[in-house]
Scaffold this active site. Sequence first.
Site, PDB file in Angstrom:
ATOM      1  N   LEU A 385     -56.340   3.277  19.678  1.00 25.55           N
ATOM      2  CA  LEU A 385     -55.534   4.887  20.334  1.00 25.55           C
ATOM      3  C   LEU A 385     -54.140   4.246  19.456  1.00 25.55           C
ATOM      4  O   LEU A 385     -53.557   3.471  19.614  1.00 25.55           O
ATOM      5  CB  LEU A 385     -55.547   4.399  21.361  1.00 25.55           C
ATOM      6  CG  LEU A 385     -56.781   4.799  22.602  1.00 25.55           C
ATOM      7  CD1 LEU A 385     -56.211   4.623  23.965  1.00 25.55           C
ATOM      8  CD2 LEU A 385     -57.729   6.070  22.146  1.00 25.55           C
ATOM      9  N   ASP A 386     -54.289   5.511  19.087  1.00 20.23           N
ATOM     10  CA  ASP A 386     -52.663   5.921  18.695  1.00 20.23           C
ATOM     11  C   ASP A 386     -51.556   5.301  19.103  1.00 20.23           C
ATOM     12  O   ASP A 386     -51.646   4.794  20.620  1.00 20.23           O
ATOM     13  CB  ASP A 386     -52.079   7.311  18.433  1.00 20.23           C
ATOM     14  CG  ASP A 386     -52.991   7.840  17.085  1.00 20.23           C
ATOM     15  OD1 ASP A 386     -53.524   7.127  16.713  1.00 20.23           O
ATOM     16  OD2 ASP A 386     -53.097   9.223  16.689  1.00 20.23           O
ATOM     17  N   MET A 387     -50.380   4.925  19.341  1.00 19.93           N
ATOM     18  CA  MET A 387     -49.124   4.959  20.085  1.00 19.93           C
ATOM     19  C   MET A 387     -48.950   5.363  20.832  1.00 19.93           C
ATOM     20  O   MET A 387     -48.711   4.875  22.276  1.00 19.93           O
ATOM     21  CB  MET A 387     -47.999   4.137  19.555  1.00 19.93           C
ATOM     22  CG  MET A 387     -46.713   3.332  20.009  1.00 19.93           C
ATOM     23  SD  MET A 387     -45.549   2.590  19.060  1.00 19.93           S
ATOM     24  CE  MET A 387     -44.347   2.348  19.902  1.00 19.93           C
ATOM     25  N   THR A 389     -50.242   7.687  22.330  1.00 17.29           N
ATOM     26  CA  THR A 389     -51.648   7.846  22.895  1.00 17.29           C
ATOM     27  C   THR A 389     -51.984   7.358  24.500  1.00 17.29           C
ATOM     28  O   THR A 389     -51.820   5.889  23.909  1.00 17.29           O
ATOM     29  CB  THR A 389     -53.391   7.593  21.854  1.00 17.29           C
ATOM     30  OG1 THR A 389     -52.568   9.420  20.753  1.00 17.29           O
ATOM     31  CG2 THR A 389     -54.254   9.137  23.033  1.00 17.29           C
ATOM     32  N   ARG A 486     -55.544  15.368  16.636  1.00 18.36           N
ATOM     33  CA  ARG A 486     -53.783  16.269  16.224  1.00 18.36           C
ATOM     34  C   ARG A 486     -53.877  17.215  15.252  1.00 18.36           C
ATOM     35  O   ARG A 486     -53.149  18.232  14.921  1.00 18.36           O
ATOM     36  CB  ARG A 486     -52.454  14.868  15.962  1.00 18.36           C
ATOM     37  CG  ARG A 486     -52.750  13.788  17.349  1.00 18.36           C
ATOM     38  CD  ARG A 486     -52.119  12.744  16.968  1.00 18.36           C
ATOM     39  NE  ARG A 486     -50.586  12.456  17.096  1.00 18.36           N
ATOM     40  CZ  ARG A 486     -50.240  11.740  16.584  1.00 18.36           C
ATOM     41  NH1 ARG A 486     -50.512  10.296  17.024  1.00 18.36           N
ATOM     42  NH2 ARG A 486     -48.518  12.314  16.536  1.00 18.36           N
TER      43      ARG A 486
END
Length: 538
Positions: A385-387, A389, A486
């Site tokens: 997961l993105d930082m 998120t 995104r």
Amino acid sequence: MFHSFLSNNSTELPAKFTYPFCYKPNPLAVMAAEEVKDYLASQIQWKNELKHGKMFGVLVVKNQNNQLGYLAGFSGRIADSYHHSFFVPPIYDLKESSGFFLQEEKCISNLNEKIENLLSDKNYSSLKNNWQMLNDDFLRFLEESQNQLAYNKKCRDEKRSQSLSEEEKLHLIKESQFQKAQFKRDKQIWQNKLSELRTRLDEYETEITQLQNLRKQSSALLQQKIFEQFELFNAKGERKNLCQIFRDYGNLIPPGGAGECAAPKLLQYAYKNNLKPVCMAEFWWGESPVGVVRKHGCFYPSCTSKCGPILSFMLQGLEVEENPLSVAVSLEHQVKIIFEDDYILVLDKPQGMLSVPGKESLFSIFDFVNQRWKNLSGPLIVHRLDMATSGIILIAKDKISHQNLQAQFKNRLVKKTYIAILDGIVGEDEGTINLPLLPDFNNRPCQMVDFKSGKPANTSYKVLERGCDFTRMEFSPYTGRTHQLRVHAAHKLGLNHPIKGDLLYGNPADRLYLHAQSISFIHPKNGNRISFTSLPDF
């Protein structure tokens, strides 16, 4: 060039200068940007040009009398000029009549004209067509002749299988020799004709190639000379040209257009005129380009390919904010264990925490698992997961489980849903987005839409709630590309409404409002499909 604020303000000055590659604009920079936007809106003569989009920047500064004001700048040119009274001048004006650029450009233009004249020469075109036609005829001759020779040989072999006299045998040998010799003679005639045409054609192509190589060398030398003219300052008073800056940054060659963006222009003017930089911001004005996400009037970080090395030098001597993506925050206690058995872990990752270790020495989910479960084997992290998120992340406790789960991701057997809040109102209640994605190499870590080279990226969406200025959305990604949700949310060919708090593709907020809510997959050991849910806190 120094503009006093039109309205009085009592905004507190920032303690440190803006980190340009990821930031939430300071209120002073926002105020300056609004004044520049008002100015742009009033410039009717630029209306059509600016409609296509351009990046602008503001730099809040203090002058020698300690007065607060701002500078304004733009990337590239407007109305084919670098000079407009409201904006700071270029670092180096390529179009100066006394400069070398125009003379060198004229020489390159002359080479282009010569090359174009040769390429469009009727005799050259005729020679190419004649050679191609003759070569095609020659290939047909070869094929037909070889087929005929093979057929004739087959006929002779059939005769030889019968009872023949010595004279008849000798006749067959002579017939074979004659046919082979005739084929060689005919082949040579064809090759002579082709060679004659090829020689005449090569005279043209050799001259074209020589001119193209000369143009390439001249362009490279001109570009090198241009880069040497871009002499930049930093807050320490040091000077370096673009070639030195990019060489020191990692033996890189400056890309085209380096030094012409708004941010370097603004800092250069401030340093040369004894103005103290306070904070800065850059915003997009006009329509979005096709591939990248740009919203009219929204703020964006500086590009990394051109401005990364330049600003890293120019900001030396200023006290600069830390990269918000590299600020260590103690989040270990916020990680929740949703499920655990001998084979897998299902965790709830807080926003602001990395999935795996990055360049910065920040605590990650990988570190959390390694500290808590010290005897695990295998790669552990199945997906990321993105930082920014939050939400569910799946961990394998052993190599076999990891391979099984990764295969499920590859074969689209894992189902995930995300909850997001988007800025603005999405009209359609549900639908799908198919926009292929590719890394934006000029502006990492951003992604861009590219229909030619991008990898397929598919997302289903469903509106859960609409407010006065937001849409609560459920996303179900079919693929798992970097920043997929995104970009699909923000891009004009997607939903055209960025996720709230997206510093890369939208507007700043207290966080990125994106949460991995549920995951469903087949247990790697018992084969049962299992599902887990984590509700967002927004």
